[in-house]
Design an enzyme around this catalytic site. Structure first.
Site, PDB file in Angstrom:
ATOM      1  N   SER A   1      97.876 -89.078 -24.132  1.00  0.00           N
ATOM      2  CA  SER A   1      97.779 -90.525 -23.908  1.00  0.00           C
ATOM      3  C   SER A   1      99.142 -91.122 -23.594  1.00  0.00           C
ATOM      4  O   SER A   1     100.099 -90.965 -24.368  1.00  0.00           O
ATOM      5  CB  SER A   1      97.214 -91.214 -25.152  1.00  0.00           C
ATOM      6  OG  SER A   1      97.453 -92.604 -25.057  1.00  0.00           O
TER       7      SER A   1
ATOM      8  N   HIS B   1      95.607 -89.594 -20.055  1.00  0.00           N
ATOM      9  CA  HIS B   1      94.751 -90.619 -20.657  1.00  0.00           C
ATOM     10  C   HIS B   1      95.513 -91.939 -20.649  1.00  0.00           C
ATOM     11  O   HIS B   1      96.641 -92.022 -21.150  1.00  0.00           O
ATOM     12  CB  HIS B   1      94.398 -90.185 -22.083  1.00  0.00           C
ATOM     13  CG  HIS B   1      93.448 -91.080 -22.790  1.00  0.00           C
ATOM     14  ND1 HIS B   1      92.080 -91.020 -22.602  1.00  0.00           N
ATOM     15  CD2 HIS B   1      93.653 -92.070 -23.690  1.00  0.00           C
ATOM     16  CE1 HIS B   1      91.482 -91.922 -23.367  1.00  0.00           C
ATOM     17  NE2 HIS B   1      92.425 -92.584 -24.033  1.00  0.00           N
TER      18      HIS B   1
ATOM     19  N   ASP C   1      95.507 -95.769 -21.715  1.00  0.00           N
ATOM     20  CA  ASP C   1      94.905 -96.747 -22.633  1.00  0.00           C
ATOM     21  C   ASP C   1      95.250 -98.167 -22.212  1.00  0.00           C
ATOM     22  O   ASP C   1      96.378 -98.617 -22.386  1.00  0.00           O
ATOM     23  CB  ASP C   1      95.431 -96.502 -24.049  1.00  0.00           C
ATOM     24  CG  ASP C   1      94.828 -95.265 -24.678  1.00  0.00           C
ATOM     25  OD1 ASP C   1      93.589 -95.154 -24.702  1.00  0.00           O
ATOM     26  OD2 ASP C   1      95.599 -94.396 -25.146  1.00  0.00           O
TER      27      ASP C   1
ATOM     28  N   MET D   1      94.799-102.025 -22.852  1.00  0.00           N
ATOM     29  CA  MET D   1      94.446-102.931 -23.955  1.00  0.00           C
ATOM     30  C   MET D   1      94.783-104.361 -23.588  1.00  0.00           C
ATOM     31  O   MET D   1      95.855-104.626 -23.045  1.00  0.00           O
ATOM     32  CB  MET D   1      95.217-102.544 -25.214  1.00  0.00           C
ATOM     33  CG  MET D   1      95.004-101.114 -25.650  1.00  0.00           C
ATOM     34  SD  MET D   1      96.014-100.744 -27.081  1.00  0.00           S
ATOM     35  CE  MET D   1      95.537 -99.053 -27.402  1.00  0.00           C
TER      36      MET D   1
ATOM     37  N   HIS E   1      91.007 -95.485 -20.002  1.00  0.00           N
ATOM     38  CA  HIS E   1      90.229 -95.942 -21.159  1.00  0.00           C
ATOM     39  C   HIS E   1      90.418 -97.448 -21.309  1.00  0.00           C
ATOM     40  O   HIS E   1      91.475 -97.904 -21.742  1.00  0.00           O
ATOM     41  CB  HIS E   1      90.735 -95.181 -22.405  1.00  0.00           C
ATOM     42  CG  HIS E   1      90.082 -95.589 -23.681  1.00  0.00           C
ATOM     43  ND1 HIS E   1      90.579 -95.219 -24.917  1.00  0.00           N
ATOM     44  CD2 HIS E   1      88.962 -96.311 -23.936  1.00  0.00           C
ATOM     45  CE1 HIS E   1      89.798 -95.710 -25.865  1.00  0.00           C
ATOM     46  NE2 HIS E   1      88.825 -96.383 -25.299  1.00  0.00           N
TER      47      HIS E   1
ATOM     48  N   MET F   1      90.047-100.767 -22.980  1.00  0.00           N
ATOM     49  CA  MET F   1      89.771-101.493 -24.230  1.00  0.00           C
ATOM     50  C   MET F   1      89.983-102.971 -23.936  1.00  0.00           C
ATOM     51  O   MET F   1      90.949-103.587 -24.384  1.00  0.00           O
ATOM     52  CB  MET F   1      90.686-100.973 -25.347  1.00  0.00           C
ATOM     53  CG  MET F   1      90.290 -99.584 -25.835  1.00  0.00           C
ATOM     54  SD  MET F   1      91.589 -98.753 -26.747  1.00  0.00           S
ATOM     55  CE  MET F   1      92.499 -98.052 -25.374  1.00  0.00           C
TER      56      MET F   1
ATOM     57  N   MET G   1      85.317 -92.463 -30.412  1.00  0.00           N
ATOM     58  CA  MET G   1      86.619 -92.840 -30.979  1.00  0.00           C
ATOM     59  C   MET G   1      86.740 -92.274 -32.388  1.00  0.00           C
ATOM     60  O   MET G   1      85.855 -92.481 -33.229  1.00  0.00           O
ATOM     61  CB  MET G   1      86.766 -94.371 -31.029  1.00  0.00           C
ATOM     62  CG  MET G   1      86.933 -95.054 -29.676  1.00  0.00           C
ATOM     63  SD  MET G   1      88.347 -94.466 -28.706  1.00  0.00           S
ATOM     64  CE  MET G   1      89.742 -94.868 -29.785  1.00  0.00           C
TER      65      MET G   1
ATOM     66  N   GLY H   1      93.101 -99.498 -30.649  1.00  0.00           N
ATOM     67  CA  GLY H   1      94.128-100.537 -30.685  1.00  0.00           C
ATOM     68  C   GLY H   1      95.543 -99.983 -30.775  1.00  0.00           C
ATOM     69  O   GLY H   1      96.458-100.547 -30.189  1.00  0.00           O
TER      70      GLY H   1
ATOM     71  N   GLY I   1      98.958 -93.202 -32.876  1.00  0.00           N
ATOM     72  CA  GLY I   1      99.607 -92.732 -34.096  1.00  0.00           C
ATOM     73  C   GLY I   1      98.837 -92.933 -35.388  1.00  0.00           C
ATOM     74  O   GLY I   1      99.412 -92.857 -36.471  1.00  0.00           O
TER      75      GLY I   1
ATOM     76  N   ASP J   1      89.149 -89.212 -29.295  1.00  0.00           N
ATOM     77  CA  ASP J   1      90.375 -89.972 -29.051  1.00  0.00           C
ATOM     78  C   ASP J   1      90.865 -90.622 -30.342  1.00  0.00           C
ATOM     79  O   ASP J   1      90.187 -91.478 -30.897  1.00  0.00           O
ATOM     80  CB  ASP J   1      90.078 -91.046 -27.988  1.00  0.00           C
ATOM     81  CG  ASP J   1      91.302 -91.849 -27.606  1.00  0.00           C
ATOM     82  OD1 ASP J   1      92.414 -91.488 -28.035  1.00  0.00           O
ATOM     83  OD2 ASP J   1      91.133 -92.843 -26.865  1.00  0.00           O
TER      84      ASP J   1
ATOM     85  N   GLY K   1      94.298 -89.582 -33.219  1.00  0.00           N
ATOM     86  CA  GLY K   1      94.723 -88.751 -34.342  1.00  0.00           C
ATOM     87  C   GLY K   1      94.517 -87.264 -34.164  1.00  0.00           C
ATOM     88  O   GLY K   1      94.637 -86.503 -35.121  1.00  0.00           O
TER      89      GLY K   1
ATOM     90  N   SER L   1     100.465 -89.085 -29.645  1.00  0.00           N
ATOM     91  CA  SER L   1     101.716 -88.781 -30.338  1.00  0.00           C
ATOM     92  C   SER L   1     101.945 -87.281 -30.496  1.00  0.00           C
ATOM     93  O   SER L   1     103.088 -86.831 -30.453  1.00  0.00           O
ATOM     94  CB  SER L   1     101.770 -89.505 -31.688  1.00  0.00           C
ATOM     95  OG  SER L   1     100.494 -89.708 -32.212  1.00  0.00           O
TER      96      SER L   1
HETATM   97  C1  DX5 Z   1      93.763 -95.785 -29.476  1.00  0.00           C
HETATM   98  C2  DX5 Z   1      93.880 -95.109 -28.131  1.00  0.00           C
HETATM   99  C3  DX5 Z   1      94.252 -93.668 -28.213  1.00  0.00           C
HETATM  100  C4  DX5 Z   1      95.569 -93.381 -28.821  1.00  0.00           C
HETATM  101  C5  DX5 Z   1      95.743 -91.906 -29.041  1.00  0.00           C
HETATM  102  O1  DX5 Z   1      93.302 -97.078 -29.299  1.00  0.00           O
HETATM  103  O2  DX5 Z   1      92.655 -95.218 -27.439  1.00  0.00           O
HETATM  104  O3  DX5 Z   1      94.139 -93.071 -26.932  1.00  0.00           O
HETATM  105  O4  DX5 Z   1      96.622 -93.855 -28.056  1.00  0.00           O
HETATM  106  O5  DX5 Z   1      96.981 -91.701 -29.618  1.00  0.00           O
HETATM  107  P1  DX5 Z   1      97.208 -90.727 -30.842  1.00  0.00           P
HETATM  108  O6  DX5 Z   1      96.860 -89.352 -30.371  1.00  0.00           O
HETATM  109  O7  DX5 Z   1      98.640 -90.907 -31.150  1.00  0.00           O
HETATM  110  O8  DX5 Z   1      96.282 -91.163 -31.962  1.00  0.00           O
HETATM  111 ZN    ZN Z   2      92.280 -93.936 -25.619  1.00  0.00          ZN
END
Ligand code: DX5
Ligand code: ZN
Length: 223
Positions: free
Chosen positions: A7, A32, A34, A36, A65, A67, A136, A141, A144, A174, A176, A197
């Protein structure tokens, strides 16, 4: 086949081009992205112009993705920016099917995501209409965060349903994900693994990706 999707949220925002090249040469399959909006989720990340700027510099599959609320307003922008896959959230609009069909009509792969609080039953009716389901594993949001173990059962439910109906469907997880827990996701049937991360945050991304792949290969869905 297992696809590793780092990501961009965890990249060095001052050096996006070189950071994306770094994870591509480390063996990533997807990038990926993200997006937002500060409304659907409390955080603001980046939008279509950043994706368009990166597009000429990478051959990775761009996995966008969204959001954002009412994503239908922006589908054209993300298609033009070079998305290969566009994921919308079930919770983000009143008529997800309309948005998914619009994405497909642009010859872009369409995917639907559910947040941890959304029951898995709500995504089932859409599975025959999408290329990928995104489960998810954290509250969307922020990068990490720690994976919420209870979300893994949803992956298994979606996988079982897809197999029982003969649906060809990718299942993405997606939030952690890292070498220490990827087995939970792949055993349950996930095949697209987002890792922000864990990959971008590492000085040795190839090592992380290789070990994720190795562990995933040893822990495949067995029904
Ligand atoms: C959360 C995102 C994820 C996130 C993944 O809202 O959609 O894609 O950035 O990052 P890690 O792998 O660090 O949890
Ligand atoms: Zn994502």
């Amino acid at each position: 086949m297992i696809y590793i999707a780092p990501s961009l949220l965890a990249a060095d925002f001052a050096n996006l081009e070189s950071d994306v090249k770094r994870i591509a040469s480390a063996g990533a399959n997807y990038l990926h992205l993200d997006v937002m909006d500060g409304a659907f989720v409390p955080n603001i990340s980046f939008g279509a112009p950043v994706i368009a700027a990166l597009r000429p510099h990478s051959k990775l599959i761009f996995d966008v993705h969204l959001m954002i609320n009412d994503p239908i307003r922006y589908i054209d922008d993300f298609v033009k920016a070079g998305a290969d896959i566009i994921t919308i959230h079930l919770e983000s609009c009143s008529d997800p099917l309309k948005v998914l069909r619009l994405i497909r009509s642009k010859e872009v792969r369409c995917a639907l995501a559910i947040s941890p609080a959304t029951p898995v039953e709500s995504i089932i009716p859409y599975l025959s209409e999408i290329d990928m389901a995104l489960i998810m594993t954290v509250v969307p949001g922020f990068g990490g965060q720690a994976l919420i173990p209870e979300t893994i059962e949803k992956v298994r439910t979606v996988k079982r349903y897809a197999v029982s109906k003969g649906l060809k469907l990718d299942i993405e997880v997606d939030g952690g994900l890292k070498p220490e827990n990827i087995h939970l996701a792949t055993e349950a049937g996930a095949n697209v693994i987002v890792a922000g991360s864990a990959v971008f945050g590492s000085k040795k991304p190839r090592k992380v990706i290789d070990s994720m792949r190795e562990i995933a290969a040893e822990h495949i869905y067995q029904g």
